[in-house]
Design a protein around this motif. Sequence first.
Motif, PDB file in Angstrom:
ATOM      1  N   LEU A 181     -14.647  -0.465   7.069  1.00  0.00           N
ATOM      2  CA  LEU A 181     -15.330   0.750   7.513  1.00  0.00           C
ATOM      3  C   LEU A 181     -14.647   2.004   6.981  1.00  0.00           C
ATOM      4  N   LEU A 182     -13.562   1.821   6.233  1.00  0.00           N
ATOM      5  CA  LEU A 182     -12.896   2.926   5.554  1.00  0.00           C
ATOM      6  C   LEU A 182     -13.558   3.189   4.212  1.00  0.00           C
ATOM      7  N   SER A 183     -13.239   4.316   3.608  1.00  0.00           N
ATOM      8  CA  SER A 183     -13.685   4.555   2.244  1.00  0.00           C
ATOM      9  C   SER A 183     -12.990   3.574   1.310  1.00  0.00           C
ATOM     10  N   VAL A 184     -13.494   3.436   0.101  1.00  0.00           N
ATOM     11  CA  VAL A 184     -12.913   2.489  -0.853  1.00  0.00           C
ATOM     12  C   VAL A 184     -11.449   2.820  -1.126  1.00  0.00           C
ATOM     13  N   ALA A 185     -11.151   4.115  -1.294  1.00  0.00           N
ATOM     14  CA  ALA A 185      -9.778   4.530  -1.585  1.00  0.00           C
ATOM     15  C   ALA A 185      -8.846   4.243  -0.407  1.00  0.00           C
ATOM     16  N   ASP A 186      -9.294   4.560   0.814  1.00  0.00           N
ATOM     17  CA  ASP A 186      -8.461   4.311   1.989  1.00  0.00           C
ATOM     18  C   ASP A 186      -8.295   2.814   2.240  1.00  0.00           C
ATOM     19  N   ASN A 187      -9.357   2.056   1.988  1.00  0.00           N
ATOM     20  CA  ASN A 187      -9.270   0.604   2.129  1.00  0.00           C
ATOM     21  C   ASN A 187      -8.251   0.024   1.164  1.00  0.00           C
ATOM     22  N   ALA A 188      -8.200   0.562  -0.061  1.00  0.00           N
ATOM     23  CA  ALA A 188      -7.225   0.097  -1.048  1.00  0.00           C
ATOM     24  C   ALA A 188      -5.802   0.359  -0.568  1.00  0.00           C
ATOM     25  N   THR A 189      -5.568   1.538  -0.010  1.00  0.00           N
ATOM     26  CA  THR A 189      -4.231   1.871   0.497  1.00  0.00           C
ATOM     27  C   THR A 189      -3.826   0.938   1.629  1.00  0.00           C
ATOM     28  N   LEU A 190      -4.765   0.666   2.537  1.00  0.00           N
ATOM     29  CA  LEU A 190      -4.460  -0.209   3.668  1.00  0.00           C
ATOM     30  C   LEU A 190      -4.153  -1.628   3.198  1.00  0.00           C
ATOM     31  N   MET A 191      -4.937  -2.168   2.282  1.00  0.00           N
ATOM     32  CA  MET A 191      -4.695  -3.527   1.792  1.00  0.00           C
ATOM     33  C   MET A 191      -3.327  -3.636   1.121  1.00  0.00           C
ATOM     34  N   GLN A 192      -2.979  -2.632   0.331  1.00  0.00           N
ATOM     35  CA  GLN A 192      -1.674  -2.664  -0.329  1.00  0.00           C
ATOM     36  C   GLN A 192      -0.534  -2.567   0.680  1.00  0.00           C
ATOM     37  N   GLN A 193      -0.737  -1.795   1.756  1.00  0.00           N
ATOM     38  CA  GLN A 193       0.269  -1.715   2.810  1.00  0.00           C
ATOM     39  C   GLN A 193       0.420  -3.053   3.528  1.00  0.00           C
ATOM     40  N   MET A 194      -0.691  -3.757   3.736  1.00  0.00           N
ATOM     41  CA  MET A 194      -0.632  -5.063   4.390  1.00  0.00           C
ATOM     42  C   MET A 194       0.130  -6.068   3.530  1.00  0.00           C
ATOM     43  N   LEU A 195      -0.146  -6.085   2.234  1.00  0.00           N
ATOM     44  CA  LEU A 195       0.557  -7.011   1.347  1.00  0.00           C
ATOM     45  C   LEU A 195       2.036  -6.660   1.243  1.00  0.00           C
ATOM     46  N   LEU A 196       2.337  -5.361   1.232  1.00  0.00           N
ATOM     47  CA  LEU A 196       3.740  -4.944   1.181  1.00  0.00           C
ATOM     48  C   LEU A 196       4.476  -5.396   2.433  1.00  0.00           C
ATOM     49  N   LEU A 197       3.839  -5.251   3.595  1.00  0.00           N
ATOM     50  CA  LEU A 197       4.466  -5.696   4.843  1.00  0.00           C
ATOM     51  C   LEU A 197       4.680  -7.209   4.835  1.00  0.00           C
ATOM     52  N   SER A 198       3.724  -7.948   4.282  1.00  0.00           N
ATOM     53  CA  SER A 198       3.861  -9.403   4.205  1.00  0.00           C
ATOM     54  C   SER A 198       5.064  -9.796   3.356  1.00  0.00           C
ATOM     55  N   THR A 199       5.278  -9.092   2.246  1.00  0.00           N
ATOM     56  CA  THR A 199       6.421  -9.410   1.386  1.00  0.00           C
ATOM     57  C   THR A 199       7.734  -9.014   2.040  1.00  0.00           C
ATOM     58  N   GLN A 200       7.711  -7.970   2.853  1.00  0.00           N
ATOM     59  CA  GLN A 200       8.941  -7.519   3.512  1.00  0.00           C
ATOM     60  C   GLN A 200       9.342  -8.459   4.647  1.00  0.00           C
ATOM     61  N   THR A 201       8.381  -8.872   5.449  1.00  0.00           N
ATOM     62  CA  THR A 201       8.707  -9.757   6.564  1.00  0.00           C
ATOM     63  C   THR A 201       8.845 -11.210   6.127  1.00  0.00           C
ATOM     64  N   GLN A 202       8.057 -11.617   5.115  1.00  0.00           N
ATOM     65  CA  GLN A 202       8.027 -12.996   4.613  1.00  0.00           C
ATOM     66  C   GLN A 202       7.651 -13.996   5.704  1.00  0.00           C
ATOM     67  N   THR A 203       6.915 -13.514   6.703  1.00  0.00           N
ATOM     68  CA  THR A 203       6.520 -14.392   7.804  1.00  0.00           C
ATOM     69  C   THR A 203       5.015 -14.514   7.958  1.00  0.00           C
ATOM     70  N   ALA A 204       4.231 -13.668   7.280  1.00  0.00           N
ATOM     71  CA  ALA A 204       2.793 -13.625   7.549  1.00  0.00           C
ATOM     72  C   ALA A 204       2.003 -13.406   6.268  1.00  0.00           C
ATOM     73  N   ILE A 205       0.796 -13.962   6.264  1.00  0.00           N
ATOM     74  CA  ILE A 205      -0.160 -13.680   5.202  1.00  0.00           C
ATOM     75  C   ILE A 205      -1.093 -12.569   5.676  1.00  0.00           C
ATOM     76  N   SER A 206      -1.807 -11.962   4.739  1.00  0.00           N
ATOM     77  CA  SER A 206      -2.808 -10.944   5.058  1.00  0.00           C
ATOM     78  C   SER A 206      -4.181 -11.493   4.693  1.00  0.00           C
ATOM     79  N   ILE A 207      -5.107 -11.429   5.644  1.00  0.00           N
ATOM     80  CA  ILE A 207      -6.460 -11.924   5.409  1.00  0.00           C
ATOM     81  C   ILE A 207      -7.398 -10.722   5.267  1.00  0.00           C
ATOM     82  N   PHE A 208      -8.135 -10.674   4.148  1.00  0.00           N
ATOM     83  CA  PHE A 208      -8.953  -9.508   3.832  1.00  0.00           C
ATOM     84  C   PHE A 208     -10.445  -9.819   3.887  1.00  0.00           C
TER      85      PHE A 208
END
Length: 514
Positions: A182-209
Amino acid sequence: MASNIQTPGVYIRERSAFSNPMVSVATAVPAFVGYTPHALYDGKSYKNIPQKITSLAEFEAIYCYPDAAKVKQYSPQYYLSPQKKTPPSDDYIQIGDNYYTILPDPDTIYYLYNSIRLFYANGGGDAYVVSVGDYGQPSGRAAVPGRQIINNNVKLADLTAGLALLKNEQEPTMYICPEATLLSVADNATLMQQMLLLSTQTQTAISIFDIIGSNAPDPVTYMDDIETFRSNTGTVGLNYGAAYYPFVGTTIMQPRELDYTNLFGGDVNQLAALLPETGAAKVINNMQNVSSGTTTEQNNNALLAVSQTYVLIMRHLLTAANLLPPSGGMAGVITTIDNEIGPWQPPANTFIVGVTSLPLKLNDAEQGPLNVDAVSGKSVNAIRYFNNRGILVWGTRTLDGNSLDWQYLHVRRTMIYIEQSVKLAAQPYVFSPNDKNTREAVRAIIGSFLADIWKAGGLIGATPAEAFSVDCGLGTTMIGDDILNGYMTVAIKVAMIRPAEFIMLTFQQEMQKS
């Protein structure tokens, strides 16, 4: 003990015969970030607090309005927009000689509440919820036909702040933001990249898009939405991400949850103009009479009884409201499979409970470019309809589809499970002497744990030696300087099971024999 022996006699000293048992970490604990109807319980606000829940009833107690009989938990608004000619898609209503499409008020569309319900309908268990706020005000107008639905009440800053709160939570194994589309395409891109970055930092969770545009995909140009998604996920942490396409038509919302107040912002005069039945006019006149004393439920039932046109409108309204992103349902599917078998079982070739339709039915040729992409390698898992089998999840790849190591979702999730379980098991040995006894204890406890996974079918090999190996010792994984510097290195190798995605059947004619 020797210093305490002062009197002649017989003394007993007990020694542990077995190493400490290795406790497995949880593998299916999704963390949902988004907007809820409410976030107050027992006088305490639960806004922007990662809260663990164990059931749908617990979610409703904390995040839903307390008087469910009088207040709707979710009340999207829809408008019937007249069309000058027959719409190109099948999603329209014909009333008399006129055609209408059902369009939502974008600012009233939210997905988290129904995604949680879909999660528990599919066997969900423990989960975390981060409520970043409640529902905002409607815009009072319909969405523009053919354009992406953007809810102006859904803010990137809210979702990223809620996501950041999960950084110190070690238990979640899946990150899900149902309202990301429900975000704009640009904001959605930022959020997805933040989710993947958090996944790599914690190394405990996947991100489902979920994918923007998959709620109403064009059968000809749908790949444009896929390419936009692929170009916006970045390059970091792709093996921690998975995407599913398209949205799914569900039965989560029931007819009693929608009525005439969900049409035209509750303006019954606009509704009256669409209902040709005489009985409908009488009911609406009674509704407008303040002294009539009838309830909304009574008025709605009366309209359903006297107007087939109203029945048709509400049927289409329910279909539109039940179109949901698949991420919540997939979290439930993964939870069920993990509980029954384990994280090494691919979450594919199975159905999502409560899903009855798809906005786009893909065939083999159409799924091919989603599953394998030679340029970006970002695979998208399809949800497909098969004759005589129904709707199935038909893919189990991560976004790192070209990686031989991490292209499969269950491989990544199994490795997270092993890594975090071993990490937890090794913590009691921190500050223990870095000697042979400690190293052998660590090696034994890890080896026993991996043997259990192999017996359960999570590792491949005819013998344990073929399925895994654990090395830890001076001259094998360490040198003298490592011991002096306080390092103990453990090398673990595992043979993961890969799915037979492509089964080749070869037929050959044989010459006739006497």
